[in-house]
Design a protein around this motif. Structure first.
Motif, PDB file in Angstrom:
ATOM      1  N   GLY A  25       1.117 -10.512   0.356  1.00  0.00           N
ATOM      2  CA  GLY A  25       2.032  -9.584  -0.317  1.00  0.00           C
ATOM      3  C   GLY A  25       2.546  -8.605   0.741  1.00  0.00           C
ATOM      4  N   LEU A  26       3.868  -8.522   0.873  1.00  0.00           N
ATOM      5  CA  LEU A  26       4.458  -7.668   1.918  1.00  0.00           C
ATOM      6  C   LEU A  26       4.962  -6.382   1.267  1.00  0.00           C
ATOM      7  CD1 LEU A  26       6.525 -10.413   3.797  1.00  0.00           C
ATOM      8  CD2 LEU A  26       4.186  -9.609   4.289  1.00  0.00           C
ATOM      9  N   GLY A  27       4.375  -5.260   1.652  1.00  0.00           N
ATOM     10  CA  GLY A  27       4.675  -3.972   1.014  1.00  0.00           C
ATOM     11  C   GLY A  27       6.035  -3.393   1.378  1.00  0.00           C
ATOM     12  N   THR A  28       6.323  -2.253   0.763  1.00  0.00           N
ATOM     13  CA  THR A  28       7.620  -1.580   0.959  1.00  0.00           C
ATOM     14  C   THR A  28       7.394  -0.125   1.375  1.00  0.00           C
ATOM     15  OG1 THR A  28       8.665  -2.991  -0.700  1.00  0.00           O
ATOM     16  CG2 THR A  28       9.744  -0.898  -0.224  1.00  0.00           C
ATOM     17  N   GLY A  29       8.235   0.357   2.269  1.00  0.00           N
ATOM     18  CA  GLY A  29       8.131   1.754   2.703  1.00  0.00           C
ATOM     19  C   GLY A  29       7.988   1.826   4.217  1.00  0.00           C
ATOM     20  N   SER A  30       7.977   3.063   4.728  1.00  0.00           N
ATOM     21  CA  SER A  30       8.019   3.240   6.183  1.00  0.00           C
ATOM     22  C   SER A  30       6.716   2.832   6.873  1.00  0.00           C
ATOM     23  CB  SER A  30       8.333   4.705   6.499  1.00  0.00           C
ATOM     24  OG  SER A  30       7.317   5.539   5.943  1.00  0.00           O
ATOM     25  N   THR A  31       5.608   2.809   6.160  1.00  0.00           N
ATOM     26  CA  THR A  31       4.340   2.393   6.787  1.00  0.00           C
ATOM     27  C   THR A  31       4.212   0.873   6.731  1.00  0.00           C
ATOM     28  OG1 THR A  31       3.393   4.454   5.922  1.00  0.00           O
ATOM     29  CG2 THR A  31       1.861   2.858   6.886  1.00  0.00           C
ATOM     30  N   ALA A  32       4.498   0.312   5.551  1.00  0.00           N
ATOM     31  CA  ALA A  32       4.445  -1.158   5.403  1.00  0.00           C
ATOM     32  C   ALA A  32       5.444  -1.821   6.351  1.00  0.00           C
ATOM     33  CB  ALA A  32       4.746  -1.543   3.964  1.00  0.00           C
ATOM     34  N   TYR A  33       6.505  -1.080   6.650  1.00  0.00           N
ATOM     35  CA  TYR A  33       7.543  -1.606   7.563  1.00  0.00           C
ATOM     36  C   TYR A  33       6.902  -2.053   8.881  1.00  0.00           C
ATOM     37  CZ  TYR A  33      11.562  -1.622  10.724  1.00  0.00           C
ATOM     38  OH  TYR A  33      12.511  -2.000  11.658  1.00  0.00           O
ATOM     39  N   GLY A  53       5.007 -15.172   2.960  1.00  0.00           N
ATOM     40  CA  GLY A  53       5.144 -13.780   2.521  1.00  0.00           C
ATOM     41  C   GLY A  53       5.744 -13.696   1.118  1.00  0.00           C
ATOM     42  N   ILE A  54       5.197 -12.798   0.307  1.00  0.00           N
ATOM     43  CA  ILE A  54       5.765 -12.505  -1.021  1.00  0.00           C
ATOM     44  C   ILE A  54       6.236 -11.051  -0.962  1.00  0.00           C
ATOM     45  CG2 ILE A  54       5.343 -12.539  -3.525  1.00  0.00           C
ATOM     46  CD1 ILE A  54       4.592 -15.191  -2.411  1.00  0.00           C
ATOM     47  N   PRO A  55       7.543 -10.808  -0.859  1.00  0.00           N
ATOM     48  CA  PRO A  55       8.026  -9.436  -0.674  1.00  0.00           C
ATOM     49  C   PRO A  55       7.931  -8.594  -1.946  1.00  0.00           C
ATOM     50  CG  PRO A  55       9.875 -10.965  -0.751  1.00  0.00           C
ATOM     51  CD  PRO A  55       8.647 -11.798  -0.866  1.00  0.00           C
ATOM     52  N   THR A  56       7.754  -7.281  -1.793  1.00  0.00           N
ATOM     53  CA  THR A  56       7.644  -6.373  -2.953  1.00  0.00           C
ATOM     54  C   THR A  56       8.952  -5.640  -3.207  1.00  0.00           C
ATOM     55  OG1 THR A  56       6.805  -4.666  -1.480  1.00  0.00           O
ATOM     56  CG2 THR A  56       5.158  -5.986  -2.682  1.00  0.00           C
ATOM     57  N   SER A  57       9.999  -5.996  -2.474  1.00  0.00           N
ATOM     58  CA  SER A  57      11.316  -5.376  -2.716  1.00  0.00           C
ATOM     59  C   SER A  57      12.368  -6.189  -1.973  1.00  0.00           C
ATOM     60  CB  SER A  57      11.347  -3.938  -2.174  1.00  0.00           C
ATOM     61  OG  SER A  57      11.262  -3.968  -0.750  1.00  0.00           O
ATOM     62  N   GLN A  63      13.961  -7.571   5.537  1.00  0.00           N
ATOM     63  CA  GLN A  63      13.243  -7.355   6.801  1.00  0.00           C
ATOM     64  C   GLN A  63      12.484  -8.623   7.198  1.00  0.00           C
ATOM     65  OE1 GLN A  63       9.993  -4.529   6.604  1.00  0.00           O
ATOM     66  NE2 GLN A  63       9.624  -4.623   8.816  1.00  0.00           N
ATOM     67  N   ALA A  64      11.815  -9.254   6.205  1.00  0.00           N
ATOM     68  CA  ALA A  64      11.010 -10.453   6.494  1.00  0.00           C
ATOM     69  C   ALA A  64      11.916 -11.604   6.935  1.00  0.00           C
ATOM     70  CB  ALA A  64      10.210 -10.839   5.251  1.00  0.00           C
ATOM     71  N   LYS A 108       3.430  -3.457  -7.906  1.00  0.00           N
ATOM     72  CA  LYS A 108       2.259  -3.568  -8.781  1.00  0.00           C
ATOM     73  C   LYS A 108       2.062  -5.024  -9.215  1.00  0.00           C
ATOM     74  CE  LYS A 108       0.875   0.034 -11.429  1.00  0.00           C
ATOM     75  NZ  LYS A 108       0.705   0.940 -12.590  1.00  0.00           N
ATOM     76  N   MET A 109       3.151  -5.762  -9.435  1.00  0.00           N
ATOM     77  CA  MET A 109       3.022  -7.181  -9.826  1.00  0.00           C
ATOM     78  C   MET A 109       2.406  -7.983  -8.677  1.00  0.00           C
ATOM     79  SD  MET A 109       6.625  -7.855 -11.844  1.00  0.00           S
ATOM     80  CE  MET A 109       6.273  -9.573 -12.242  1.00  0.00           C
ATOM     81  N   VAL A 110       2.934  -7.779  -7.464  1.00  0.00           N
ATOM     82  CA  VAL A 110       2.443  -8.551  -6.306  1.00  0.00           C
ATOM     83  C   VAL A 110       1.020  -8.126  -5.952  1.00  0.00           C
ATOM     84  CG1 VAL A 110       2.788  -8.946  -3.816  1.00  0.00           C
ATOM     85  CG2 VAL A 110       4.745  -9.002  -5.391  1.00  0.00           C
ATOM     86  N   GLU A 111       0.787  -6.822  -5.867  1.00  0.00           N
ATOM     87  CA  GLU A 111      -0.529  -6.341  -5.419  1.00  0.00           C
ATOM     88  C   GLU A 111      -1.608  -6.578  -6.465  1.00  0.00           C
ATOM     89  OE1 GLU A 111       2.118  -3.764  -2.556  1.00  0.00           O
ATOM     90  OE2 GLU A 111       1.117  -2.613  -4.121  1.00  0.00           O
ATOM     91  N   GLY A 112      -1.168  -6.683  -7.744  1.00  0.00           N
ATOM     92  CA  GLY A 112      -2.128  -7.005  -8.800  1.00  0.00           C
ATOM     93  C   GLY A 112      -2.529  -8.479  -8.771  1.00  0.00           C
ATOM     94  N   ALA A 113      -1.769  -9.292  -8.017  1.00  0.00           N
ATOM     95  CA  ALA A 113      -2.045 -10.740  -7.966  1.00  0.00           C
ATOM     96  C   ALA A 113      -2.840 -11.113  -6.712  1.00  0.00           C
ATOM     97  CB  ALA A 113      -0.727 -11.511  -7.976  1.00  0.00           C
ATOM     98  N   CYS A 114      -3.266 -10.080  -5.956  1.00  0.00           N
ATOM     99  CA  CYS A 114      -3.933 -10.353  -4.661  1.00  0.00           C
ATOM    100  C   CYS A 114      -5.454 -10.248  -4.767  1.00  0.00           C
ATOM    101  CB  CYS A 114      -3.469  -9.332  -3.614  1.00  0.00           C
ATOM    102  SG  CYS A 114      -1.756  -9.542  -3.222  1.00  0.00           S
ATOM    103  N   LYS A 115      -6.135 -11.090  -3.980  1.00  0.00           N
ATOM    104  CA  LYS A 115      -7.600 -11.010  -3.929  1.00  0.00           C
ATOM    105  C   LYS A 115      -8.005  -9.720  -3.206  1.00  0.00           C
ATOM    106  CE  LYS A 115      -7.829 -16.042  -3.522  1.00  0.00           C
ATOM    107  NZ  LYS A 115      -7.821 -17.074  -2.458  1.00  0.00           N
ATOM    108  N   LYS A 116      -7.192  -9.337  -2.184  1.00  0.00           N
ATOM    109  CA  LYS A 116      -7.480  -8.110  -1.448  1.00  0.00           C
ATOM    110  C   LYS A 116      -6.194  -7.290  -1.308  1.00  0.00           C
ATOM    111  CE  LYS A 116     -11.195  -9.374   1.779  1.00  0.00           C
ATOM    112  NZ  LYS A 116     -11.112 -10.277   2.938  1.00  0.00           N
TER     113      LYS A 116
END
Ligand code: DER
Length: 235
Positions: A25-33, A53-57, A63-64, A108-116
């Motif tokens: 799951g690939l996050g969004t924002g200046s840190t995830a960048y 990669g599964i993008p969150t936005s 970017q990916a 929340k959809m992507v991160e809720g589907a992750c083992k970690k």
């Protein structure tokens, strides 16, 4: 160290958790960048292979793509190995506020589907209680009669909590539109929000609300980059 350098340090540390063959799951924002950039770099160097990669936005998707990271979606991969994303606030139980970038639903959809779910923050994001910093707690709502929903959100909270709901406005002065064509109402609190699970249920019960920015019991690891180094907090 600047805040940006701290974000990069946390992001690079999180990418150490990535193994070849993972669905991420690939996050969004200046840190995830920075984390997405680092994954792209390691793929290019051949140090990582077979990453999906599964993008969150849409922003992270672009970017990916520019980095050549192979992408897919939750329909194809309903269970992911690992997600890496930033947060706006982290409390002592590793609960989060996210969504000040407006991507909370897909996150929340992507991160809720992750083992970690590894969260990456600079130390300025650490708080005692969520919503206490006077910063926004975002709620994604449908555009239909948004003011009706905003007022109902405010009324969920006691006078002591002092909640004010504000429609998020984009640069054009028009309401901010999420990737899902919804609006965001930002909740601001003068006092304590109250029991997070109770507040979460009450918000989600309102017809017209799509999702809110409290990520309760979702993070498995939080990597905090501070002046004195990196702290890794595990659930
Ligand atoms: O909007 C979001 O959900 C972002 O992930 C946010 O929580 C963190 O963004 P930042 O890394 O730019 O502070």
């Amino acid at each position: 160290l600047t805040q940006d350098e701290l974000k990069k340090i946390a992001a690079y540390k999180a990418v150490d958790y990535v193994e070849s063959g993972m669905v991420l799951g690939l996050g969004t924002g200046s840190t995830a960048y920075y984390a997405v950039n680092r994954i792209g770099e390691l793929l290019k160097q051949g140090k990582l292979t077979n990453i999906i990669g599964i993008p969150t936005s849409k922003k992270t998707e672009e970017q990916a793509i520019s980095l050549g990271i192979p992408l897919s979606d939750l329909d194809t991969h309903p269970v992911l190995d690992l997600a890496i994303d930033g947060a706006d606030e982290v409390d002592t139980y590793l609960n989060l506020v996210k969504g000040r970038g407006g991507s909370l639903l897909r996150e929340k959809m992507v991160e809720g589907a992750c083992k970690k779910f590894v969260v990456i923050v600079d130390e300025s994001k650490m708080v005692k209680t969520l919503g206490g910093s006077g910063l926004a707690m975002p709620v994604e709502i449908v555009p239909f009669c948004w003011n009706f929903t905003a007022k109902r959100l405010e009324r969920l909270f006691s006078d002591a909590a002092g909640c004010v709901a504000k429609l998020r406005v984009g640069d054009t002065g028009k309401p901010f539109m999420t990737d899902n064509m919804n609006y965001i109402v930002d909740l601001y609190f003068k006092g304590e929000m109250g029991d997070l699970k109770v507040v979460s249920d009450e918000i989600l019960r309102l017809a017209g609300v799509v999702e809110h920015g409290m990520f309760i019991d979702m993070a498995t690891t939080v990597i905090v980059a501070g002046e004195c180094g990196i702290t890794v907090k595990n659930k």
